[in-house]
Scaffold this motif. Structure first.
Motif, PDB file in Angstrom:
ATOM      1  N   GLN A 172     -14.334  18.409   1.996  1.00  0.00           N
ATOM      2  CA  GLN A 172     -14.376  18.058   0.578  1.00  0.00           C
ATOM      3  C   GLN A 172     -12.959  17.800   0.070  1.00  0.00           C
ATOM      4  O   GLN A 172     -12.030  18.527   0.429  1.00  0.00           O
ATOM      5  N   VAL A 173     -12.824  16.753  -0.754  1.00  0.00           N
ATOM      6  CA  VAL A 173     -11.509  16.394  -1.276  1.00  0.00           C
ATOM      7  C   VAL A 173     -11.595  15.941  -2.725  1.00  0.00           C
ATOM      8  O   VAL A 173     -12.622  15.452  -3.185  1.00  0.00           O
ATOM      9  N   TYR A 174     -10.492  16.138  -3.410  1.00  0.00           N
ATOM     10  CA  TYR A 174     -10.199  15.490  -4.687  1.00  0.00           C
ATOM     11  C   TYR A 174      -8.987  14.621  -4.410  1.00  0.00           C
ATOM     12  O   TYR A 174      -7.938  15.114  -4.005  1.00  0.00           O
ATOM     13  N   ASP A 175      -9.133  13.318  -4.612  1.00  0.00           N
ATOM     14  CA  ASP A 175      -8.031  12.411  -4.340  1.00  0.00           C
ATOM     15  C   ASP A 175      -7.118  12.271  -5.551  1.00  0.00           C
ATOM     16  O   ASP A 175      -7.575  12.245  -6.692  1.00  0.00           O
ATOM     17  N   ALA A 176      -5.837  12.156  -5.288  1.00  0.00           N
ATOM     18  CA  ALA A 176      -4.819  11.808  -6.283  1.00  0.00           C
ATOM     19  C   ALA A 176      -4.062  10.642  -5.660  1.00  0.00           C
ATOM     20  O   ALA A 176      -3.219  10.829  -4.777  1.00  0.00           O
ATOM     21  N   VAL A 177      -4.417   9.423  -6.075  1.00  0.00           N
ATOM     22  CA  VAL A 177      -3.996   8.229  -5.362  1.00  0.00           C
ATOM     23  C   VAL A 177      -3.340   7.219  -6.300  1.00  0.00           C
ATOM     24  O   VAL A 177      -3.807   7.013  -7.423  1.00  0.00           O
ATOM     25  N   LEU A 178      -2.259   6.599  -5.829  1.00  0.00           N
ATOM     26  CA  LEU A 178      -1.666   5.459  -6.514  1.00  0.00           C
ATOM     27  C   LEU A 178      -2.084   4.205  -5.748  1.00  0.00           C
ATOM     28  O   LEU A 178      -2.015   4.174  -4.509  1.00  0.00           O
ATOM     29  N   PHE A 179      -2.518   3.200  -6.496  1.00  0.00           N
ATOM     30  CA  PHE A 179      -2.922   1.937  -5.891  1.00  0.00           C
ATOM     31  C   PHE A 179      -1.930   0.851  -6.279  1.00  0.00           C
ATOM     32  O   PHE A 179      -1.451   0.800  -7.405  1.00  0.00           O
ATOM     33  N   TYR A 180      -1.672  -0.003  -5.316  1.00  0.00           N
ATOM     34  CA  TYR A 180      -0.780  -1.142  -5.492  1.00  0.00           C
ATOM     35  C   TYR A 180      -1.570  -2.420  -5.250  1.00  0.00           C
ATOM     36  O   TYR A 180      -2.646  -2.396  -4.653  1.00  0.00           O
ATOM     37  N   ILE A 181      -0.989  -3.546  -5.683  1.00  0.00           N
ATOM     38  CA  ILE A 181      -1.539  -4.853  -5.379  1.00  0.00           C
ATOM     39  C   ILE A 181      -0.454  -5.641  -4.670  1.00  0.00           C
ATOM     40  O   ILE A 181       0.738  -5.503  -4.996  1.00  0.00           O
ATOM     41  N   CYS A 182      -0.850  -6.432  -3.680  1.00  0.00           N
ATOM     42  CA  CYS A 182       0.120  -7.152  -2.856  1.00  0.00           C
ATOM     43  C   CYS A 182      -0.377  -8.571  -2.587  1.00  0.00           C
ATOM     44  O   CYS A 182      -1.505  -8.757  -2.119  1.00  0.00           O
ATOM     45  N   PHE A 183       0.480  -9.541  -2.901  1.00  0.00           N
ATOM     46  CA  PHE A 183       0.224 -10.945  -2.595  1.00  0.00           C
ATOM     47  C   PHE A 183       1.150 -11.431  -1.493  1.00  0.00           C
ATOM     48  O   PHE A 183       0.971 -12.511  -0.953  1.00  0.00           O
TER      49      PHE A 183
END
Length: 153
Positions: A95-106
């Protein structure tokens, strides 16, 4: 993953807060790269947990390269995701609680490959015609990607 595996030896399946990063890779047609995860069958963007001492951006770059064979150039911040809505139970019971940063890449380079330990297949998809089943919380990421693309046009 040695750090997480070591924690699991002590804590078993108890909930952990996992920090990590993910990247929405967009090609020149405006399509998004998704991989079908081998552990749960969900289609997802390249993402994963941080290693000790790693920054969010370093994690994002490493995960993309490991899972896809691609190297990211410029990464732009897309969104963060954390809190009770990120709770997930893996098929093995972890079991997890995520703490995530998302990026976008072109801006990416390299030859795409599939890392078979984590991903069974991958492809670019039209953002309005995505495969099923999508990973939990992917709807939020897709919404944010669409907003980002609208601003760019």
């Amino acid at each position: 993953m040695g750090y997480i595996l070591d924690l699991r030896k002590t804590l078993g399946n108890q909930p952990l807060i996992l920090t990590g990063s993910g990247v929405a890779i967009i090609n020149d047609k405006g399509e998004i790269l998704l991989g079908k995860r081998s552990d749960n069958g969900y289609w997802d963007i390249p993402a994963g947990s941080m290693e000790l001492g790693e920054s969010f951006e370093e994690c994002a770059r490493r995960e993309v390269e490991e899972e896809t064979g691609l190297k990211c150039g410029r990464l732009d911040f897309l969104m963060e995701m954390s809190g009770k809505d990120t709770f997930y139970t893996y098929p093995n019971g972890d079991q997890v609680y995520d703490a995530v940063l998302f990026y976008i890449c072109f801006d990416y380079s390299g030859e795409m490959k599939v890392q078979e330990e984590e991903v069974t297949e991958q492809s670019f998809f039209d953002i309005d015609n995505l495969p099923d089943p999508l990973a939990p919380n992917m709807a939020k990421i897709i919404k944010k990607v669409k907003e980002y693309l609208m601003v760019m046009m």
